[in-house]
Design a protein around this motif. Structure first.
Motif, short mmCIF file in Angstrom:
data_model
loop_
_atom_site.label_atom_id
_atom_site.label_comp_id
_atom_site.label_asym_id
_atom_site.label_seq_id
_atom_site.Cartn_x
_atom_site.Cartn_y
_atom_site.Cartn_z
N ASN A 105 0.83 -1.21 0.00
CA ASN A 105 0.00 0.00 0.00
C ASN A 105 0.86 1.26 0.00
OD1 ASN A 105 -2.34 -1.49 0.02
ND2 ASN A 105 -2.63 -1.36 2.24
N THR A 106 1.96 1.23 0.75
CA THR A 106 2.87 2.38 0.80
C THR A 106 3.40 2.71 -0.60
OG1 THR A 106 3.55 1.96 3.07
CG2 THR A 106 5.07 3.22 1.70
N LEU A 107 3.81 1.67 -1.32
CA LEU A 107 4.32 1.87 -2.68
C LEU A 107 3.21 2.40 -3.60
CD1 LEU A 107 6.54 -1.32 -3.02
CD2 LEU A 107 7.36 1.04 -2.95
N GLU A 108 2.06 1.76 -3.52
CA GLU A 108 0.96 2.17 -4.42
C GLU A 108 0.50 3.59 -4.12
OE1 GLU A 108 -0.91 -2.28 -5.34
OE2 GLU A 108 -1.79 -1.03 -3.76
N ASN A 109 0.46 3.95 -2.83
CA ASN A 109 0.05 5.30 -2.44
C ASN A 109 1.03 6.37 -2.91
OD1 ASN A 109 -2.20 4.26 -1.19
ND2 ASN A 109 -1.32 4.28 0.87
N HIS A 110 2.28 5.94 -3.17
CA HIS A 110 3.28 6.87 -3.69
C HIS A 110 3.45 6.73 -5.21
CE1 HIS A 110 4.36 7.30 0.57
NE2 HIS A 110 4.94 8.44 0.22
N ASP A 111 2.47 6.08 -5.83
CA ASP A 111 2.45 5.93 -7.30
C ASP A 111 3.66 5.19 -7.85
OD1 ASP A 111 0.00 7.32 -7.54
OD2 ASP A 111 1.05 9.24 -7.39
N VAL A 112 4.17 4.23 -7.08
CA VAL A 112 5.24 3.37 -7.57
C VAL A 112 4.61 2.15 -8.24
CG1 VAL A 112 7.22 1.95 -6.94
CG2 VAL A 112 6.82 4.13 -5.76
N GLU A 113 4.97 1.90 -9.49
CA GLU A 113 4.41 0.74 -10.20
C GLU A 113 5.14 -0.53 -9.74
OE1 GLU A 113 3.32 -0.66 -14.78
OE2 GLU A 113 4.26 1.29 -14.41
N ILE A 114 4.36 -1.56 -9.37
CA ILE A 114 4.96 -2.80 -8.83
C ILE A 114 4.83 -3.92 -9.86
CG2 ILE A 114 4.88 -4.49 -6.96
CD1 ILE A 114 3.41 -2.34 -5.27
N PHE A 115 5.96 -4.55 -10.15
CA PHE A 115 5.96 -5.76 -11.00
C PHE A 115 6.31 -6.95 -10.10
CE2 PHE A 115 7.05 -2.36 -14.04
CZ PHE A 115 6.10 -2.59 -15.02
N LYS A 116 5.37 -7.86 -9.93
CA LYS A 116 5.62 -9.01 -9.05
C LYS A 116 6.23 -10.15 -9.86
CE LYS A 116 2.48 -7.75 -5.39
NZ LYS A 116 1.38 -8.12 -4.49
N GLN A 117 7.43 -9.91 -10.33
CA GLN A 117 8.16 -10.90 -11.12
C GLN A 117 9.64 -10.55 -11.11
OE1 GLN A 117 7.20 -10.52 -15.45
NE2 GLN A 117 5.76 -8.95 -14.79
N ARG A 118 10.45 -11.50 -11.54
CA ARG A 118 11.89 -11.30 -11.57
C ARG A 118 12.26 -10.26 -12.63
NH1 ARG A 118 16.35 -13.51 -9.53
NH2 ARG A 118 18.27 -13.59 -10.76
N ALA A 119 13.33 -9.53 -12.36
CA ALA A 119 13.82 -8.55 -13.33
C ALA A 119 15.33 -8.72 -13.47
CB ALA A 119 13.50 -7.14 -12.86
N THR A 120 15.81 -8.60 -14.70
CA THR A 120 17.25 -8.68 -14.95
C THR A 120 17.67 -7.53 -15.86
OG1 THR A 120 16.85 -10.18 -16.80
CG2 THR A 120 17.41 -11.19 -14.70
N ILE A 121 18.93 -7.14 -15.73
CA ILE A 121 19.47 -6.08 -16.59
C ILE A 121 19.97 -6.74 -17.88
CG2 ILE A 121 21.25 -4.31 -16.79
CD1 ILE A 121 21.17 -4.12 -13.70
N THR A 122 19.45 -6.28 -19.01
CA THR A 122 19.78 -6.94 -20.28
C THR A 122 20.42 -6.01 -21.30
OG1 THR A 122 17.46 -6.62 -20.91
CG2 THR A 122 18.07 -8.80 -20.08
#
Length: 453
Positions: A105-122
């Motif tokens: 909720n803290t992230l969403e209330n601050h308009d941070v987009e959440i991706f519930k998946q792994r992320a890698t630098i490509t």
């Protein structure tokens, strides 16, 4: 022509939604940045999901064993008391879920987009998500934390780490815990108070190497008195499952023995594998940690890292401060902010707990030469009436040349609660005379801090 924020999908993309990543992301967003965060497990990270928070709840739960024993000397009779592990376990896990929701909720209330998946630098400024989606970001923050180190011995896969300790179906009758650090000692205390036969095995010759010798010796003495068995200078040769449950365990210095559970608490390794950091040119250290400067910047201009993944100081409040400083520096519009990693207070939630700030006596002698050491070795009032033969120790280290307090170390009930305020004084550079000039609050354990002669 330099690239602007509008050339990218995001101003900041954070990989890892633990304490450091969440703080950095929400503060950056509050400063006006467009922010996204990716988390492949659960929002909240080690501290909230599988670390400090649920561990402290287990410590509280375990401590009732002593309180229920002691209360009889205070006139209380409690008939038919019994302990149900699953009730404690499930209530703790329910609260973890509540906190995960609060962090989300803290992230969403601050308009941070959440991706519930792994992320890698490509690629340069490019992140690929687990579902194949590619996004770009002007700045990338690595905040992936660390995971328990599992040593290489035959059958090591049969042991658990602290991660699994929160999810056990039942308590073991006998548990062997490998390690001498704070996690090993905290879980040894928890399992012992809950009625398990606890054996702590350490390949070295001492517990809690970074803590003051007097305090760690007192913990060993009290823990042994409580029934925890310690074995030093020994290593695991193998762990083999038994047909009727449990495991055969062979240690280097004794015969094979049987245990219901083996737990490894022998350090933590930064989570940098498979993130694409090497391909991106990010410099890593010997333990796999991301190497950063004092502003949490890597050797690659647009990539930063905070928290345990940098292996600077693996403590939640430090990760939060690093995340805050990073966001303020990059997006706050003011002067760059660096975290001061000196004089950080810490605690071990053992039974009883330890708390410390500043230099140990040995460190102070090596660095300063001449030091003054003040000691208070006492039996807390509650322990006296309870008939509990358990003494507390508070130790103050001063620079003999100017009376400045350079370290305080204690093992006592509620030591971490006392230390938080005392740490402010040490950080501020106060002297022994400043403490002496402060009136005591009587009767308390904390008054010993201003009464030592």
């Amino acid at each position: 022509m330099s690239e602007t924020s509008s050339d990218f999908d995001y101003d900041l993309f954070t990989i890892g939604a633990g304490s450091g990543g969440v703080r950095a992301s929400r503060v950056a967003s509050a400063h006006g940045a467009k922010v996204a965060i990716a988390e492949e497990h659960r929002v909240g990270g080690t501290c909230v999901i599988r670390g400090c928070v649920p561990k402290k709840m287990l410590v509280y739960g375990a401590h009732f064993a002593e309180d229920l024993e002691d209360c009889r000397r205070f006139g209380w009779e409690i008939e038919g008391k019994r302990f149900d592990w699953k009730t404690l376990r499930d209530n703790v896990l329910d609260d973890v879920t509540r906190l995960e929701g609060a962090y989300t909720n803290t992230l969403e209330n601050h308009d941070v987009e959440i991706f519930k998946q792994r992320a890698t630098i490509t690629g340069p400024n490019e992140i690929t998500l687990g579902d194949g989606t590619k996004v770009t970001a002007k700045h990338i923050l690595i905040a992936t934390g660390a995971h328990p180190r599992m040593p290489e011995c035959q059958g090591a896969e049969h042991a658990i780490s602290s991660n699994e300790a929160f999810h056990l179906d039942e308590l073991p009758k006998k548990i062997i815990i490998a390690g001498g650090g704070y996690i090993a000692n905290e879980f040894a205390g928890i399992f012992n108070e809950l009625g398990c036969d606890v054996h702590v095995v350490n390949r070295g010759d001492r517990l809690l190497r970074s803590y003051d010798e007097g305090v760690r010796d007192r913990l060993l003495q009290i823990s042994t008195m409580k029934g925890i068995k310690f074995r030093f200078n020994t290593t695991f040769e193998y762990i083999k499952p038994c047909d009727d449950g449990g495991f055969f365990v062979k240690l280097s210095d004794c015969d094979e023995e049987k245990a219901d559970l083996v737990m490894f608490a022998v350090g933590r390794i930064p989570n940098t594998k498979g993130l694409g950091l090497e391909a991106a040119g990010v410099e890593l250290g010997d333990n796999g940690e991301v190497k950063v400067d004092r502003f949490s910047k890597t050797n690659v201009d647009h990539i930063y890292a905070v928290g345990d993944v940098t292996d600077r100081v693996q403590l939640t409040p430090v990760a939060i401060r690093e995340g805050q400083a990073f966001a303020d520096t990059l997006f706050g519009g003011g002067d760059p902010v660096a975290v001061d990693h000196s004089c950080i207070p810490s605690a071990v939630f053992s039974h009883p707990p330890i708390a410390a700030v500043g230099m140990t006596e040995g460190e102070a002698k090596n660095k300063l030469g001449s030091v003054k050491v003040y000691l208070s070795d006492f039996r807390p009032m509650k322990n006296v009436l309870a008939g509990r033969n358990e003494r507390s120790l508070i130790k103050m280290i001063c620079d003999a040349s100017n009376d400045k307090i350079v370290g305080i170390h204690m093992i006592a009930p509620d030591a971490p609660e006392m230390m938080q305020a005392a740490a402010i004084a040490v950080k501020a550079g106060l002297t022994k005379a400043d403490f002496d000039a402060t009136t005591a609050i009587h009767p308390t354990m904390a008054e010993e801090l201003v009464l030592m002669k």
